[in-house]
Design an enzyme around this catalytic site. Sequence first.
Site, short mmCIF file in Angstrom:
data_model
loop_
_atom_site.label_atom_id
_atom_site.label_comp_id
_atom_site.label_asym_id
_atom_site.label_seq_id
_atom_site.Cartn_x
_atom_site.Cartn_y
_atom_site.Cartn_z
N LYS A 1 -116.40 -101.85 64.57
CA LYS A 1 -116.02 -103.25 64.79
C LYS A 1 -116.70 -103.79 66.04
CE LYS A 1 -111.37 -103.21 62.76
NZ LYS A 1 -111.62 -104.24 61.73
N ARG B 1 -107.09 -99.22 52.67
CA ARG B 1 -106.92 -98.98 51.23
C ARG B 1 -107.18 -97.51 50.88
NH1 ARG B 1 -111.37 -103.50 50.13
NH2 ARG B 1 -110.50 -104.15 52.12
N1 BES Z 1 -107.20 -103.40 60.08
C1 BES Z 1 -108.21 -104.20 59.51
C2 BES Z 1 -107.71 -105.55 59.07
C3 BES Z 1 -107.49 -106.57 60.16
C4 BES Z 1 -108.56 -107.23 60.74
C5 BES Z 1 -106.22 -106.88 60.55
C6 BES Z 1 -108.34 -108.18 61.70
C7 BES Z 1 -106.00 -107.85 61.51
C8 BES Z 1 -107.07 -108.50 62.08
C9 BES Z 1 -108.80 -103.52 58.28
O1 BES Z 1 -108.83 -102.15 58.30
C10 BES Z 1 -110.22 -103.99 58.18
O2 BES Z 1 -110.98 -103.66 59.04
N2 BES Z 1 -110.52 -104.75 57.14
C11 BES Z 1 -111.82 -105.28 56.95
C12 BES Z 1 -112.18 -105.11 55.50
C13 BES Z 1 -113.62 -105.37 55.20
C14 BES Z 1 -114.49 -104.32 55.83
C15 BES Z 1 -113.81 -105.40 53.71
C16 BES Z 1 -111.79 -106.75 57.34
O3 BES Z 1 -110.77 -107.42 57.07
O4 BES Z 1 -112.73 -107.22 57.96
MN MN Z 2 -110.62 -101.43 59.25
#
Ligand code: BES
Ligand code: MN
Length: 507
Positions: free
Chosen positions: A287, A361
């Site tokens: 990230k 997931r």
């Molecule tokens: N934990 C995150 C989701 C999230 C992101 C929650 C920002 C709260 C704030 C999750 O694991 C994630 O990283 N999801 C990705 C999915 C994508 C890679 C398809 C996302 O939402 O960017």
């Molecule tokens: Mn994630």
Amino acid sequence: MEFTIKVVSPEKLQTGLLVVGVLTGAPLSPSSRAVDEASQGGLSKLVSKGELDDKAGSTVLLHGLAGVAAERVLLVSFGKAGAFGDRPWRDAFAAIGGALAATVAKDAAIVLDETALPSGRDAAWALRQAGRIVADGAYRFESPGAEKKHKKKHGAAKIAFILSNTGEALEEALRQGRAIAEGMALAKDLGNLGANVCTPAYLADIARGLGKQYKFEVDVLERDDMEKLGMGAFLAVAHGARQSPRFIVMHHRGEKPYKGKGGKPKSHPVTLIGKGITFDSGGISLKPGAEMDEMKYDMCGAASVIGVFKTIAAMALPLDVTGIVPATENMPGGNASRPGDVVRSLSGQTIEILNTDAEGRLILCDALTYAERFKPGCVIDIATLTGACVVALGKIPSGLLANDDELAEELTQRGMDAGDRVWRLPLWEEYQDLLKSHFADMANIGGRFGGAITAAAFLSRFAKAYKWAHLDIAGTAWLSGDAKGATGRPLPLLAEFLLARASKGKH
Ligand code: BES
Ligand code: MN
Ligand code: ZN
């Protein structure tokens, strides 16, 4: 904090702080009128001068009001009579909770007017909500080992709710409100703790500790147990982490065992699954740095499940509930999963990991398959799953996706009852096409659009054996900015849902 119900004339009660509500544009309620008459129009004069704003939750504090036994009187606005409903009522109680947490008074009493409730709401509902909101208002978090941020010892320790009558059902409703706030406090603590403290092993210890205290069963699987079972999707996430993973299973057995065919005990527990990523760095699909600290909250689904177990155990809820928490970090490292890896889930379906940041997931799908062994009546997973859900719905409702309309409707209604709302998104077959993979049964991401839905579409492939709902709490589980911290959501919704299910069983 100690809660009681008192049936007394409010103006005669000796207390540090008496809280009285006012609805603009309506005559004073009987209890407010009693205080007004005792003080020779002290309240109505103030109100007619416009000193109390008519926005719900506005307050005026009065000291030494003549004719009234309380040391202080807090006037609270319930808003304009024409706009009255659940929301202003809650706003007023949130303000009351804030005031009681900050007062120098040692004890307080709140007039809970049964004649001034939102339509369709009864005194038991009001006590459960008010008890929860007021107790939750006193929540403070202190980081262990750091200098204390909240030094003042203010706040009323004893709080009475003044009603026109009481009884066991009302006492119970108040205890429920308290138990919900205590579950929320635990959920918030777990969320607010840094990931150096709140590790998968820490979550397992908390669950075990609760199990000991309240005598419910807790089983914890470790890495080799999961390897033997074949939880290849969960383990693909755990690979990159130094912190060892845990798979936590809790059983609250509240129903009297009754025998089904062949004399076997039959139970179809409500099964709750909480995403327990104790820190989500994104893994190899790292990230960006901004606000990455907030990814310590990526276990808030797990926290709501563990927290609600504390709530239902404290209430001795007459319902069978199973809780499952897959817990691991998502970290980069030499042993971490890479984009392009193909893994085999516990269900046997294979998954191409195209983005290691879509890890929630991957741990949930194995938990969904594992849940089948409990023959659940329904399964609800709770997860901070997608940023896309926050984009779609903001931070007001949690996202709801389900393979069963009745369950979705039930959750929607209970969310309104609890003031912890959800909003349903579609889960149509067409979305499944977006998960196509060249190298496995499915990919773990679905492209740029509809991310909250494609995430749920992925999960739905593992939830075919039962009625299932998914709550995406990415927007609702915590707040940023001035109010930064875990919210304890959606614990109020889960508690309300389980309470309603339990009382349905009674009739
Ligand atoms: N934990 C995150 C989701 C999230 C992101 C929650 C920002 C709260 C704030 C999750 O694991 C994630 O990283 N999801 C990705 C999915 C994508 C890679 C398809 C996302 O939402 O960017
Ligand atoms: Mn994630
Ligand atoms: Zn995540």
